[in-house]
Design an enzyme around this catalytic site. Structure first.
Site, mmCIF file in Angstrom:
data_model
loop_
_atom_site.group_PDB
_atom_site.id
_atom_site.type_symbol
_atom_site.label_atom_id
_atom_site.label_comp_id
_atom_site.label_asym_id
_atom_site.label_seq_id
_atom_site.Cartn_x
_atom_site.Cartn_y
_atom_site.Cartn_z
ATOM 1 N N ASP A 141 8.643 32.275 18.113
ATOM 2 C CA ASP A 141 8.581 33.273 18.750
ATOM 3 C C ASP A 141 7.337 34.119 18.619
ATOM 4 O O ASP A 141 6.883 34.795 18.003
ATOM 5 C CB ASP A 141 9.885 33.618 18.330
ATOM 6 N N ARG A 143 7.150 36.898 20.744
ATOM 7 C CA ARG A 143 7.605 37.932 21.077
ATOM 8 C C ARG A 143 6.573 39.399 20.738
ATOM 9 O O ARG A 143 7.609 39.009 19.344
ATOM 10 C CB ARG A 143 8.968 38.166 21.113
#
Length: 215
Positions: A141, A143
């Site tokens: 991930d 983000r």
């Protein structure tokens, strides 16, 4: 460890009536920002009491959803994920309770649209969504929610109730100076197609609901 993020400012704030899933319309306001860390065009949608421009002070803590952009789910109605239904649920619930939907330009957990399509191809060969990102040379991930903290602080928000099943969002917001006073889970939007996807999120700690392999 608390690490305050650089200051961002509201660039523009405009009215944007929004249609709810039941077909009704509610007032909303859309804000853009200057000074965001990653330079992307993230926006915040104020709904409910927060959409009233004249209201400058509130005693309640707003309900906030951090929603990562998903063209395939939000716009095209893909059933490979649960993003579209989550977005509709968030708009509906925040309109009723008052708060903000932060629409973050972080397609494919931050790897971008074309790379996400490449990840889809690897998923068709048996990898899950996280394994596919790793196979493409990315983190599971990518983000970073520091920009979300910047946006909230620019809106004058330091305390939130977070609409999410992903514990990492609360951790990152707290680290950037936003106090998460509570989390509100979203529904599990399962289908015949996305059960494996949801189970992978649960196994990797990005979904607080229990896996349901029988879906």
């Amino acid at each position: 460890m608390l690490q305050r993020v650089p200051t961002a400012t509201v660039r523009r704030d405009v009215g944007l009536p929004v249609r709810l899933p039941d077909g009704s319309s509610v007032p909303a306001r859309l804000a853009s920002f200057d000074g965001l860390l990653d330079g992307r065009e993230h926006v915040a949608l104020a709904l409910g009491d927060r959409a009233v421009r004249a209201a400058r002070r509130w005693v309640d803590v707003p309900l906030v959803r951090l929603h990562s952009e998903c063209l395939t789910g939000d716009v095209l109605g893909s059933e490979r994920c649960d993003c579209g239904p989550q977005l509709q649920e968030a708009v509906d619930r925040i309109s009723a309770e008052g708060g903000y939907l932060l629409y973050l330009r972080q397609e494919g957990r931050g790897i971008g649209l074309y790379n996400k399509i490449d990840a889809y191809a690897l998923q068709e060969d048996g990898l899950d969504t996280f394994e596919a990102n790793l196979a493409l040379g990315f983190d599971e991930d990518e983000r970073d929610y520091a920009v979300a903290a910047q946006m909230l602080l620019a809106l004058g928000v330091e305390r939130v109730r977070l609409l999410s099943n992903n514990p990492d969002k609360a951790v990152q917001l707290e680290a950037a100076g936003i106090r998460v006073v509570g989390t509100v889970p979203t529904a599990r939007h399962g289908s015949e197609v996305n059960g494996r996807y949801l189970d992978a999120k649960a196994r990797r700690g990005q979904l607080s609901l229990e896996p349901a392999s029988n879906e």
